[in-house]
Write a protein that holds these residues in place. Structure first.
Motif, PDB file in Angstrom:
ATOM      1  N   LYS A 101       0.833  -1.198   0.000  1.00 53.02           N
ATOM      2  CA  LYS A 101       0.000   0.000   0.000  1.00 53.02           C
ATOM      3  C   LYS A 101       0.875   1.258   0.000  1.00 53.02           C
ATOM      4  N   GLU A 102       1.940   1.212   0.798  1.00 47.95           N
ATOM      5  CA  GLU A 102       2.865   2.352   0.806  1.00 47.95           C
ATOM      6  C   GLU A 102       3.469   2.556  -0.582  1.00 47.95           C
ATOM      7  N   PHE A 112       1.249   4.319  -3.014  1.00 49.46           N
ATOM      8  CA  PHE A 112       1.273   5.776  -2.893  1.00 49.46           C
ATOM      9  C   PHE A 112       2.564   6.360  -3.467  1.00 49.46           C
ATOM     10  N   ALA A 113       3.675   5.649  -3.245  1.00 49.56           N
ATOM     11  CA  ALA A 113       4.954   6.133  -3.779  1.00 49.56           C
ATOM     12  C   ALA A 113       4.926   6.140  -5.303  1.00 49.56           C
ATOM     13  N   TYR A 143       2.287   6.392  -7.093  1.00 51.44           N
ATOM     14  CA  TYR A 143       1.355   7.448  -7.488  1.00 51.44           C
ATOM     15  C   TYR A 143       2.056   8.800  -7.527  1.00 51.44           C
ATOM     16  N   LEU A 152      -4.898  -2.260  -0.908  1.00 53.27           N
ATOM     17  CA  LEU A 152      -4.646  -1.130  -1.810  1.00 53.27           C
ATOM     18  C   LEU A 152      -5.802  -0.141  -1.760  1.00 53.27           C
ATOM     19  N   ASP A 153      -5.493   1.102  -2.087  1.00 52.18           N
ATOM     20  CA  ASP A 153      -6.543   2.116  -2.172  1.00 52.18           C
ATOM     21  C   ASP A 153      -7.326   1.882  -3.465  1.00 52.18           C
ATOM     22  N   THR A 169      -9.222   3.598  -5.175  1.00 54.82           N
ATOM     23  CA  THR A 169      -9.302   4.669  -6.170  1.00 54.82           C
ATOM     24  C   THR A 169      -8.079   4.665  -7.086  1.00 54.82           C
ATOM     25  N   GLY A 170      -7.086   3.833  -6.769  1.00 56.82           N
ATOM     26  CA  GLY A 170      -5.852   3.874  -7.545  1.00 56.82           C
ATOM     27  C   GLY A 170      -5.530   2.614  -8.321  1.00 56.82           C
ATOM     28  N   TYR A 171      -6.446   1.647  -8.311  1.00 57.55           N
ATOM     29  CA  TYR A 171      -6.179   0.446  -9.110  1.00 57.55           C
ATOM     30  C   TYR A 171      -7.471  -0.096  -9.705  1.00 57.55           C
ATOM     31  N   HIS A 224      -1.208   4.797 -11.675  1.00 53.46           N
ATOM     32  CA  HIS A 224      -2.248   3.834 -11.345  1.00 53.46           C
ATOM     33  C   HIS A 224      -1.777   2.396 -11.564  1.00 53.46           C
TER      34      HIS A 224
END
Lengths: 475, 475
Positions: free
Chosen positions: B263-264, B267-268, B270, B299-300, B302-304, B334
């Motif tokens: 998950k980190e 974001f990295a 992204y 995972l978030d 909204t990003g995958y 993404h």
């Protein structure tokens, strides 16, 4: 015995396999202030559902490009197809609030009444078509919310997140507006408090199970009766109109100038960012193609598209009937010409029994609402119905059969349609009667003389555009 | 006897009805400096063709949103379907020159060599699939050009036009770069001088007629032989690998931390705008779905996106086989997870004979080029092949049949595929042999133990992302 969340999750999974099988499309909305837990809750649901037919649709602030399209354009485009599930992570509601908060197109939308009406119409249209809409509003205790926010902000990896999807809306504005919405239609929303996670998940699953069971029950009762509802020996004088017949010479001297004027108007509309939508319907062999050709002949091809409608693909059949048209509507300043259109619903689909009586009867009002969504934003919609005498059609059919380079234009289907002449007349009459609105008027164009029909149409487009552009009748 | 332009126009119309019937997709490119007459010429052609299957695609400068996608993304998205015709009013060539002129992503593209290679690969891929590409470069005498420009500028209604589509590129840069392109592959281009309009139209039609006749002739000769080309009793030890088996306890203590790390990294990635593409292939019941679920669990959303591939729709079948995947590739930052993928071409399509031998043999190289288009821009592509012992598959099939809530997972097709076990092994072996590239490597993952396979995959994703993000192997 109460079921635990794992059991409920399996039940939701099983029910969605059923709705997939039945072809019921599902739209699940998650609204809620930032850090309320709606990411965690929607993620829980997402992991339960089959990725083969589940789509996660995050709301994004309108880009410059988005603003060139109709307010609901992206929600039309991303409508789930039959049996599929869309999870909206913030939806058209947050999108609407963002329009408000940022005063986007304020003057057009009359204090945003128009947008609220559009949302209502949009939901009703898809619900009537069997789409199941489930709406959640996620709340949380202030204490918990502050904890979430602190967590997010402290972690450098997540601190950008609030920005990406939510910065454009002020939390207080969002909160205030959403509560107006919840208050106005409390039955439509399931409010879930996320303070206790397991309890929230439990409530979410139970509500979804209720709604899916209900949707499955209603689906089984679905109206299947097909009936075109025609009058014996229907008569109307709607199509017995006449227009000035232009001579070959007059045509030749007029047509070029009118086309030049149309081109100028194309540029003027472009500058003013006004979209123009031209819809052509009419009897077979009435000359729609040739008429459209004269309209577009001098237009700049980078600024218009012709959309000639054929039988729907299987992908199109798996969506709401307006979907295929909605996604091709023009962006600001562009012209879209539809050679046949959404009116197929009340013409061929009624006559041939492709739509049920309930469906095509409902369609008049739906189409009026649909067109209003575009005219709300200043689009000009002009609709032409090209009529033909029955004998003249026969003459043209025969001519097509006898002329080698025209033979491709005439098919068995044309002959079959001709046998249903009276039914098409009645369907066309009803269509014009019920959809001849102020915001999107019909012009019935006698097309026994093709040249006169072309002049008539182009003059009408010019007149209507000039009225909108300069508010005066110049022609 | 020379034919006049009207006759030639009718001939082009007739030939395109033929190519429509045969399902040959046509791409017609118009390049040329502003005011060279390419609008007028392409408009002439546009009016000749049937709007039912003709699309006018004007080149637009990349928007901010475009820049979040692969360079050729919009040309992939708008590929014509079988039998359709696209007219490109300026094309990927002008788009490429605009990238150059505005120094877009300069460092990534290594002086734009990568883009030129992509264009070459893109054209070759679609041509090999039967797409006909016809390229025109329009020239004009300086005198005439100045006249056109003066006309355009003097008319207040047209003076904006050059701006909309062409302002971003300096004329001289465009001219210089296009001439390099023309010089490098003169046979691919038809240069037309528009100084004399009627002559220019004549040349255009004649060239199109030649090319369409040629395409129709080639189409008839099209390779129709279906042959999976399998070895009798094929053996490989590629799938006889082993991994450390993790105990239940180790799994439980590891998985959560690995997911947090993932998950980190999401974001990295992204923040650094790096897209991540994960491809899953493997034997039936190897546990792809469960493996993907563990990867995405934290995972978030909204990003995958997860793209679980089913049988193609008719719309997808009517396009190049890579089209349905290209249009779902992720935008910058993404993550896209493909549960089965474009490798179907060399697996199921080879085994079942859905692709000809020529087609699937060619596909290895095409796929390598296709993946390179994304890795060129910094995308990370990781591909997992989950393998299973044949006996273990049988055990899982039977377990699925016997467990009520798993029955939906097992179908007759799974049993049929199992009968072709050896052929799938050979096809999978060849796939990995020919597409295990540096830019998009395969990891073969023994999945007899599901938990170990999950740990193996997540660790690998973490390692590879860390290498790209920070250039060191941290794990």
């Amino acid at each position: 015995m109460t079921k635990n969340n794992e059991q409920l999750s399996l039940e939701v999974a099983a029910l969605t396999r059923k709705t997939k099988e039945l072809g019921i499309p599902i739209m699940i909305v998650f609204e809620g202030v930032p850090a309320s837990g709606k990411t965690r809750l929607s993620n829980e649901l997402l992991l339960t559902l089959d990725a083969k037919y589940t789509h996660f649709v995050p709301m994004k602030s309108p880009s410059e490009d988005d603003l060139r399209y109709q307010f609901l354009q992206k929600y039309w485009n991303s409508l789930p197809s039959k049996g599929d599930i869309n999870i909206y992570f913030r939806s058209w509601y947050a999108y609407y609030i963002e329009y408000q908060a940022n005063k986007i197109k304020h003057s057009i939308y009359n204090k945003y009444h128009a947008l609220r009406r559009q949302i209502k119409d949009f939901e009703a249209m898809v619900q009537d078509d069997g789409y199941e809409i489930i709406k959640f509003y996620i709340e949380i205790s202030d204490k918990k919310r502050k904890e979430h926010l602190k967590e997010m902000k402290e972690n450098p990896l997540t601190s950008w997140k609030a920005q990406e999807y939510e910065s454009a809306i002020n939390d207080d504005v969002y909160h205030k507006e959403m509560h107006k919405i919840l208050k106005a239609s409390p039955d439509e929303w399931e409010i879930i408090d996320y303070t206790e996670r397991e309890e929230a998940i439990n409530l979410m699953y139970k509500h979804i199970i209720d709604r899916l069971n209900n949707a499955i029950r209603l689906h089984k009762k679905k109206d299947k009766v097909i009936d075109g509802d025609f009058t014996e020996e229907f008569k109307t004088d709607l199509f017995d109109q006449s227009i000035d017949k232009v001579s070959k010479k007059t045509y030749k001297s007029l047509i070029g100038d009118l086309q030049d004027r149309l081109k100028e108007l194309q540029f003027a509309l472009y500058e003013r960012k006004i979209p123009l939508i031209l819809v052509y319907e009419g009897m077979d062999a009435a000359g729609k193609g040739g008429n459209i050709k004269r309209v577009r002949e001098k237009l700049d091809p980078t600024g218009y598209e012709v959309n000639a409608i054929s039988a729907p693909t299987d992908v199109e059949l798996n969506h709401h009937y307006l979907w295929r048209f909605a996604k091709d509507m023009p962006r600001s300043g562009h012209i879209e010409i539809f050679d046949r259109s959404w009116y197929g619903r009340v013409l061929v689909e009624r006559v041939e029994g492709f739509a049920t009586k309930k469906e095509w009867k409902r369609a008049y009002e739906e189409i009026n609402q649909f067109e209003k969504m575009w005219t709300d934003e200043g689009a000009i919609i002009l609709k032409f119905f090209l009529t033909l005498d029955k004998d003249e059609q026969l003459r043209r059919f025969k001519e097509r059969e006898e002329t080698p380079e025209k033979q491709w234009k005439i098919t068995d289907e044309d002959w079959r349609n001709r046998e249903k002449w009276d039914q098409y007349i009645e369907a066309s009459h009803d269509m014009i009667k019920f959809t001849n609105t102020d915001h999107a008027p019909w012009l019935v164009v006698p097309a026994d003389n093709k040249k006169s029909a072309r002049i008539e149409v182009i003059k009408y487009i010019i007149k209507k555009c000039e009225e909108v552009l300069w508010g005066v009748k110049q022609y």
